[in-house]
Design a protein around this motif. Structure first.
Motif, PDB file in Angstrom:
ATOM      1  N   ILE A 162       0.840  -1.203   0.000  1.00 43.46           N
ATOM      2  CA  ILE A 162       0.000   0.000   0.000  1.00 43.46           C
ATOM      3  C   ILE A 162       0.871   1.248   0.000  1.00 43.46           C
ATOM      4  CG2 ILE A 162      -1.654   1.337   1.371  1.00 43.46           C
ATOM      5  CD1 ILE A 162      -2.720  -1.380   2.391  1.00 43.46           C
ATOM      6  N   SER A 163       1.928   1.224   0.806  1.00 46.23           N
ATOM      7  CA  SER A 163       2.851   2.355   0.869  1.00 46.23           C
ATOM      8  C   SER A 163       3.492   2.610  -0.494  1.00 46.23           C
ATOM      9  CB  SER A 163       3.933   2.069   1.917  1.00 46.23           C
ATOM     10  OG  SER A 163       4.980   3.017   1.850  1.00 46.23           O
ATOM     11  N   MET A 164       3.972   1.564  -1.141  1.00 51.02           N
ATOM     12  CA  MET A 164       4.611   1.712  -2.447  1.00 51.02           C
ATOM     13  C   MET A 164       3.607   2.136  -3.510  1.00 51.02           C
ATOM     14  SD  MET A 164       7.439  -1.369  -2.555  1.00 51.02           S
ATOM     15  CE  MET A 164       6.313  -2.685  -2.036  1.00 51.02           C
ATOM     16  N   LEU A 165       2.375   1.649  -3.391  1.00 51.19           N
ATOM     17  CA  LEU A 165       1.334   2.012  -4.350  1.00 51.19           C
ATOM     18  C   LEU A 165       1.011   3.494  -4.264  1.00 51.19           C
ATOM     19  CD1 LEU A 165      -0.797   1.232  -6.452  1.00 51.19           C
ATOM     20  CD2 LEU A 165      -2.319   0.596  -4.557  1.00 51.19           C
ATOM     21  N   PHE A 166       0.863   4.008  -3.056  1.00 53.05           N
ATOM     22  CA  PHE A 166       0.583   5.444  -2.902  1.00 53.05           C
ATOM     23  C   PHE A 166       1.706   6.279  -3.504  1.00 53.05           C
ATOM     24  CE2 PHE A 166       0.916   9.520  -0.796  1.00 53.05           C
ATOM     25  CZ  PHE A 166      -0.386  10.007  -0.901  1.00 53.05           C
ATOM     26  N   LYS A 167       2.934   5.882  -3.259  1.00 59.84           N
ATOM     27  CA  LYS A 167       4.084   6.635  -3.762  1.00 59.84           C
ATOM     28  C   LYS A 167       4.088   6.685  -5.281  1.00 59.84           C
ATOM     29  CE  LYS A 167       9.100   6.976  -3.255  1.00 59.84           C
ATOM     30  NZ  LYS A 167      10.304   6.385  -2.621  1.00 59.84           N
ATOM     31  N   ASN A 168       3.511   5.671  -5.926  1.00 54.58           N
ATOM     32  CA  ASN A 168       3.530   5.598  -7.389  1.00 54.58           C
ATOM     33  C   ASN A 168       2.283   6.191  -8.039  1.00 54.58           C
ATOM     34  OD1 ASN A 168       5.029   4.889  -9.682  1.00 54.58           O
ATOM     35  ND2 ASN A 168       3.899   2.985  -9.958  1.00 54.58           N
ATOM     36  N   LEU A 169       1.341   6.675  -7.225  1.00 51.94           N
ATOM     37  CA  LEU A 169       0.145   7.302  -7.791  1.00 51.94           C
ATOM     38  C   LEU A 169       0.498   8.596  -8.503  1.00 51.94           C
ATOM     39  CD1 LEU A 169      -2.446   6.965  -4.873  1.00 51.94           C
ATOM     40  CD2 LEU A 169      -2.380   5.620  -6.984  1.00 51.94           C
TER      41      LEU A 169
END
Length: 286
Positions: A162-169
């Motif tokens: 989830i953390s990595m996904l937010f960073k890639n938004l």
């Protein structure tokens, strides 16, 4: 073949503590604790009370065990509050993607900043879905031929993902999500905070020591908070920023639990976790 001697018998483990100056009030009780906790886990907490491998005069076995107990209870309440953040971000990201790009919009790399990071995310998500036996996953697997909308697929994500996904938004999506948490919250801080929270959560989940441990990661602060007396790379710095990601009532209740825990273990020097004398006021104020 690994040539390592087996652990010492419990009474000899206890004698090792005594040889280094540790005061043991009740040998039988201490041995029962060693059977449950292990010598090697307790030695990590003992390091704080040693100088040149000798215990500070007056240090007792109970002191070491009380610090272990405090750390264990602290991990439990941290897991509880981090859960709120994890679920909230999982929900907000899923809905942000679905409303802007459709139920399967997360599969399109053009909806993200970095193509390689997106590919890594999809691979991890696919593995998590394939391993999942959750009824909602099974239902979509059979009913919709393995097509999982974001709000279903993201339920199996780890906090790290989830953390990595937010960073890639995309930037606009990050800004939109940031607005749902705290008024005026800089979206660029959230990536840093989520990463740090995932590190702390993993330490808690694996029963790793929090007490007197540096996080070895720089923590970013809101501009208005940068002059406060908060030591970077400490657990308290993470907890301080965490308050901006939690609704007021939930946060106040949790801070009360933290206060109760600290009061129960007054012998624990919370300064070694980054707390200062003004910690309670700092956590109350938003």
């Amino acid at each position: 073949m690994l040539r390592v001697k087996p652990p010492l018998p419990y009474d000899q483990q206890l004698n090792r503590f005594k040889e280094r100056g540790l005061i043991v009030g009740d040998d039988s009780e201490a041995i029962e604790i060693l059977k449950r906790v292990s010598y090697y886990r307790l030695t990590a907490y003992a390091l704080t009370f040693k100088n040149n491998d000798i215990f500070t005069p007056g240090t007792t076995f109970e002191t070491i065990y009380r610090h272990y107990e405090f750390d264990s209870k602290l991990r439990n309440i941290l897991m509880e509050i981090i859960e709120h953040v994890e679920i909230a971000f999982r929900t907000h990201i899923a809905h942000e993607i679905a409303h802007n790009f459709g139920p399967l919009g997360y599969q399109n790399p053009s909806h993200f900043r970095n193509l390689i990071n997106h590919e890594t995310f999809i691979n991890e998500l696919t593995k998590s879905i394939d391993k999942s036996k959750d009824p909602f996953i099974e239902w979509h697997r059979t009913r919709y031929q393995g097509q999982f909308p974001s709000w279903v697929a993201f339920e199996v994500l780890t906090f790290s993902s989830i953390s990595m996904l937010f960073k890639n938004l995309l930037l606009d999506n990050q800004k939109s999500i940031a607005k749902t948490f705290y008024r005026g919250l800089d979206y660029t801080l959230i990536s840093n905070w989520l990463h740090l929270l995932s590190v702390v959560r993993n330490r808690c989940a694996h029963y790793s020591r929090l007490f007197n441990q540096s996080l070895n990661l720089d923590i970013k602060f809101r501009s208005i908070d940068r002059n406060l007396d908060i030591t970077n790379r400490t657990l308290f710095a993470v907890i301080f920023n965490l308050k901006y990601l939690i609704k007021d009532r939930t946060w106040i209740t949790w801070v009360t639990k933290l206060e109760t825990l600290i009061a129960e273990y007054r012998e624990v020097d919370i300064r070694l976790l980054g707390f200062n004398e003004d910690w309670h006021r700092l956590l109350e104020k938003k």
